[in-house]
Write a protein that holds these residues in place. Structure first.
Motif, PDB file in Angstrom:
ATOM      1  N   ARG A  65      79.142  16.795  64.979  1.00  0.00           N
ATOM      2  CA  ARG A  65      79.217  17.640  66.166  1.00  0.00           C
ATOM      3  C   ARG A  65      78.095  18.678  66.174  1.00  0.00           C
ATOM      4  O   ARG A  65      77.706  19.185  65.147  1.00  0.00           O
ATOM      5  N   GLY A  66      77.604  18.996  67.371  1.00  0.00           N
ATOM      6  CA  GLY A  66      76.510  19.953  67.470  1.00  0.00           C
ATOM      7  C   GLY A  66      75.161  19.253  67.404  1.00  0.00           C
ATOM      8  O   GLY A  66      75.079  18.057  67.131  1.00  0.00           O
ATOM      9  N   THR A  67      74.104  20.020  67.652  1.00  0.00           N
ATOM     10  CA  THR A  67      72.776  19.408  67.689  1.00  0.00           C
ATOM     11  C   THR A  67      72.270  19.126  66.271  1.00  0.00           C
ATOM     12  O   THR A  67      72.619  19.830  65.327  1.00  0.00           O
ATOM     13  N   ARG A  68      71.451  18.106  66.139  1.00  0.00           N
ATOM     14  CA  ARG A  68      70.986  17.654  64.822  1.00  0.00           C
ATOM     15  C   ARG A  68      70.193  18.701  64.065  1.00  0.00           C
ATOM     16  O   ARG A  68      70.365  18.875  62.858  1.00  0.00           O
ATOM     17  N   GLU A  69      69.288  19.353  64.791  1.00  0.00           N
ATOM     18  CA  GLU A  69      68.428  20.325  64.122  1.00  0.00           C
ATOM     19  C   GLU A  69      69.207  21.564  63.702  1.00  0.00           C
ATOM     20  O   GLU A  69      68.990  22.121  62.635  1.00  0.00           O
ATOM     21  N   TYR A  70      70.107  22.005  64.556  1.00  0.00           N
ATOM     22  CA  TYR A  70      70.919  23.153  64.184  1.00  0.00           C
ATOM     23  C   TYR A  70      71.774  22.801  62.970  1.00  0.00           C
ATOM     24  O   TYR A  70      71.990  23.625  62.083  1.00  0.00           O
ATOM     25  N   ASN A  71      72.243  21.567  62.925  1.00  0.00           N
ATOM     26  CA  ASN A  71      73.042  21.113  61.782  1.00  0.00           C
ATOM     27  C   ASN A  71      72.218  21.048  60.508  1.00  0.00           C
ATOM     28  O   ASN A  71      72.737  21.239  59.408  1.00  0.00           O
ATOM     29  N   LEU A  72      70.933  20.807  60.641  1.00  0.00           N
ATOM     30  CA  LEU A  72      70.055  20.828  59.469  1.00  0.00           C
ATOM     31  C   LEU A  72      70.067  22.236  58.868  1.00  0.00           C
ATOM     32  O   LEU A  72      70.125  22.415  57.643  1.00  0.00           O
ATOM     33  N   ALA A  73      70.054  23.236  59.719  1.00  0.00           N
ATOM     34  CA  ALA A  73      70.093  24.629  59.264  1.00  0.00           C
ATOM     35  C   ALA A  73      71.449  24.978  58.672  1.00  0.00           C
ATOM     36  O   ALA A  73      71.540  25.673  57.657  1.00  0.00           O
ATOM     37  N   LEU A  74      72.507  24.473  59.284  1.00  0.00           N
ATOM     38  CA  LEU A  74      73.854  24.731  58.779  1.00  0.00           C
ATOM     39  C   LEU A  74      74.045  24.070  57.417  1.00  0.00           C
ATOM     40  O   LEU A  74      74.620  24.661  56.493  1.00  0.00           O
ATOM     41  N   GLU A 118      71.768  23.529  55.293  1.00  0.00           N
ATOM     42  CA  GLU A 118      71.011  24.316  54.318  1.00  0.00           C
ATOM     43  C   GLU A 118      71.825  25.537  53.874  1.00  0.00           C
ATOM     44  O   GLU A 118      71.828  25.900  52.701  1.00  0.00           O
ATOM     45  N   GLU A 166      73.392  16.270  59.719  1.00  0.00           N
ATOM     46  CA  GLU A 166      74.406  15.261  59.980  1.00  0.00           C
ATOM     47  C   GLU A 166      73.873  13.856  59.735  1.00  0.00           C
ATOM     48  O   GLU A 166      74.520  12.866  60.091  1.00  0.00           O
TER      49      GLU A 166
END
Lengths: 432, 201, 156
Positions: free
Chosen positions: C94-103, C105, C132
């Motif tokens: 869930r959520g955008t891929r790039e933002y999930n990359l930050a999460l 991390e 994700e």
């Protein structure tokens, strides 16, 4: 009596008269109807020795009808099949309520090296020719020629460029949990698919350069996220200088000299710009929150990005020269992954409402938001270069698929499905 | 100096002449207000012929005078309200005056205008290039049957696809239906009018 | 920075984590999302152990169980000075891929910070986020999502 007195006598009643003159009735029309334009492509004449590999009129008809904007008349319903202007009987077409008719002929060019199609667009309602043109191409690539004709016809009738010669880049995997990852691109109708990269590790975030010659993407082949740019013609690729932490979310500058991306080398994700000539990273945002998903404005003077500096992800815009950052989204608690429209007046983004992720569009000047989709796991919106269509990734059951919608929200469309899981689409620019 | 006076006097005469000739547009009836005066019972007149005549006559005259004044006041009031309406109509862009009761006429004109607007709207397929701020103007000429006999481009929007879509819409209507109205109203307003295409977004 | 200042900062972090940990523990009991997976024998070369820590939606805080598991790993790392650690951060779809990359991390960093707090040198710990992109369970439901919201601690 002198001349002045005479003037006075004459002018006085005229002045009086003018105030009593009645004006003309003015009626204002501000709205129209959403009905598709009815178009008929009469089979293009073929004056060559070898039979054609495909029917040009079929390609054009299906192109134009792809997004609900046009309604193509089937050849079976046509009362006549004109190829020349003097063969057109307008009544045959007005009976079918056709708005525009296209007729044409294909022949060899003078040097007999390539093919040319001379065609005309006729306004059936006003009973006149509105456009005549000639396109040239090769017999081997008749499809490209047909798409080119679709683009021109679309432009003539709709006032904005057609996108029938554009391509979509996307990430694909045979099955969700196994097999290689692929970065590929194909024509807008799903044909002519080509692989750009095959990898055992994930690939993310493809982005076309503005000249259509390169693609930037994120690859995990080095064990961590790293940005690569690849020349589509030569296949040559270059990895951007690898920094600690996240290296991701690349988008090209309008002139192609820089990329804007995300690095977390300083401890948290911030926006950085990469100078391709100097191989140097330059910091663009400096905040302890997560700053990610930048998108360069069409003029190159600003960029949008996602940041959770206010507590949850929202869209912000930074004016590069003025060094000012302004928050743009205020509706809901999750707004991310913004992409400017080609005129820079709006942006599409991912908007979460009641736990569901939708695609929305916001007008930058008015701040007005329109939520376009009602599916629940929508992401990665990409806009067509004419600003009219949006393609995005979503789920159909457990399968990753690409879906599309017109920017006014009126028509949904989908690309012919490619096998396997498909995600992360990126629309190419218009090819010149 | 004398020449100016005479010049002024002649132009005043012309002025008044014009006022008379256009009087029907302003419902100013200089000569006919007397007919608006309520008649006095005959016996009163007769009875007052000898002695009372003088008294009632004076009162009669007074009554008449008063009525006259009242009428003039009413007329002037009407004129000003008409002029007010004129200004209002100029503002909203519709002018149509006749010597009939103005309220109903204005309503009728607005009604037929919206009929025309609707019939054009139902045939207008806006192109994708249409944007807020674009504006194209056309002069349409009709015959009393509602048929369009001429379309003239008054002002282009600058976007060919947009102008063409507007022209197609007008051409598709071909004949406006349900435009039954008094001939005078038609001649003054609908024989030749302007249609402006300006999209809201 | 001198030792005293460092101590104050670490004390502050402990208090903060303790506060966060207690709240996530409450949530954990209701959603059963934050649990610890026991170490398993890995088949890849050099890998001596791999453990997974789980997180709540949109969060990167460690539960009490997760923290104790990490402390255990820290102890075994101290005993084996040549061992290195790699922490992978992951998210659900869930959520955008790039933002999930930050999460992702942030989740990896949560684990790393606790290891450092427990005496492991920062240079021995590598973090990487896969966002994700590498889910372990497929499906668009909480059962799958809860399994994917994880940090994987690999000891080499």
């Amino acid at each position: 009596m002198n001349i002045d007195v005479i003037k006075l006598i004459i002018l006085f009643p005229i002045i009086f008269l003018s105030t009593s003159l009645l004006g003309q009735l003015r009626i204002e029309v501000t709205e129209g109807i959403n009905d598709p334009v009815r178009i008929a492509i009469s089979p293009i004449g073929w004056n060559l020795k070898r039979p054609s590999s495909l029917y040009i009129h079929d390609v054009i008809s299906s192109d134009l009808a792809s997004f609900g904007e046009f309604d193509s008349i089937s050849t079976n319903d046509m009362l006549s099949l004109p190829q020349k202007e003097n063969e057109v009987a307008y009544r045959d077409w007005s009976l079918l309520k056709v708005d525009y008719l296209i007729i044409g002929e294909a022949s060899k060019t003078e040097e007999a090296r390539s093919l040319e199609v001379n065609y005309s667009i006729l306004d059936v309602v006003r009973k006149r020719v509105i456009h005549r043109a000639r396109v040239q191409g090769s017999e081997e690539d008749l499809e490209s020629l047909a798409h080119n004709m679709s683009d021109r016809i679309y432009k003539e009738i709709n006032g904005i460029p057609g996108i029938f010669s554009t391509k979509i880049a996307y990430i694909n995997r045979e099955r969700d949990s196994e097999g290689d990852y692929y970065l590929r691109f194909c024509d807008i109708n799903g044909k002519n698919d080509q692989i750009v990269l095959t990898s055992k590790e994930p690939i993310m975030s493809p982005d076309w350069s503005h000249d259509g010659n390169n693609i930037a993407y994120v690859s995990f082949e080095d064990g961590t996220s790293r940005i690569y740019i690849q020349d589509l013609i030569s296949g040559k690729r270059k990895g951007l200088k690898l920094e600690n932490g996240i290296n991701s979310s690349p988008t090209w500058s309008p002139k192609g000299s820089h990329l804007i991306a995300v690095l977390s080398k300083a401890g948290n994700p911030d926006i950085y710009k990469y100078d391709l000539n100097k191989d140097r990273w330059i910091q663009m945002t400096n905040h302890f929150a997560i700053d990610t998903e930048p998108d360069w404005s069409p003029k190159g003077d600003k960029f949008l990005f996602t940041s959770n500096r206010s507590g949850s992800p929202q869209i912000y815009e930074k004016n590069i020269s003025k060094n000012t950052v302004r928050r743009k989204t205020f509706l809901g608690d999750y707004n991310a992954r913004a992409r400017y429209t080609s005129d820079g007046r709006s942006f599409v983004f991912v908007h979460r409402k009641d736990g569901d992720f939708h695609i929305a569009v916001q007008n930058i000047k008015t701040g007005r938001v329109r939520v376009l989709t009602n599916t629940e796991l929508d992401e990665s919106p990409t806009i067509s270069p004419n600003g009219n269509l949006i393609l995005y990734a979503t789920k159909n059951g457990t399968k990753d698929i690409l879906s599309g919608i017109t920017i006014d929200g009126s028509t949904k469309f989908s690309l012919p499905t490619i096998s396997g899981e498909v995600r992360d689409p990126s629309w190419s620019p218009l090819f010149k | 100096m004398i020449n100016y006076y005479s010049g002024f006097f002649i132009s005043l005469l012309l002025h008044l002449g014009l006022l008379f000739s256009f009087s029907n547009y302003f419902s100013i009836d200089f000569l006919s207000y007397e007919t608006n005066i309520t008649s006095i019972p005959a016996y009163v007149v007769y009875e007052n012929n000898l002695k009372i005549v003088e008294k009632p006559l004076s009162t009669k005259n007074k009554y008449i005078e008063v009525t006259k004044e009242k009428n003039i006041l009413e007329e002037t009031k009407d004129v000003s309200s008409i002029l007010e309406k004129l200004e209002l109509e100029t503002e909203i862009g519709i002018l149509g005056i006749s010597n009939q009761d103005l309220g109903t006429d204005l309503e009728k004109i607005l009604f037929y205008s919206s009929l025309i607007r609707e019939q054009i709207m139902l045939n207008w397929k806006k192109p994708k290039s249409s944007k807020l701020g674009m504006q194209a103007e056309f002069i349409i000429s009709l015959v009393p049957t509602g048929e369009i006999i001429e379309i003239e481009i008054k002002k282009r929007s600058g976007d060919e696809a947009f102008d063409r879509s507007a022209l197609q819409a007008i051409n598709k209507v071909n004949r406006f239906y349900d435009l039954q109205m008094p001939r005078k109203m038609f001649d003054e307003n609908f024989r030749k009018f302007i249609v402006i295409f300006s999209p809201k977004e | 920075m001198n030792l005293y200042q460092e101590f104050l900062i670490i004390a502050g972090i402990i208090c903060g984590l303790a506060g966060c940990a207690s709240t996530s523990d409450e949530i954990a009991t209701s959603t059963k999302a934050a649990s610890v997976k026991s170490p398993e024998v890995s088949t890849s070369q050099n890998l001596s152990s791999s453990s997974s820590i789980y997180f709540n939606y949109d969060e990167s805080d460690l539960s009490v169980n997760a923290s104790s598991e990490i402390r255990q790993i820290a102890r075994s790392l101290k005993a084996n000075s040549s061992a290195k650690v790699k922490v992978e951060g992951h998210c659900d779809e869930r959520g955008t891929r790039e933002y999930n990359l930050a999460l992702g991390e942030r989740r990896a960093n949560s684990v790393k910070d606790l290891l450092v707090l427990n005496g492991i040198k920062s240079s021995r710990i590598k973090t990487v986020s896969f966002g994700e992109e590498k889910p372990i369970a497929s499906g668009s439901n909480e059962a799958a999502w809860s399994k994917n919201r994880r940090a994987v601690i690999k000891v080499y």
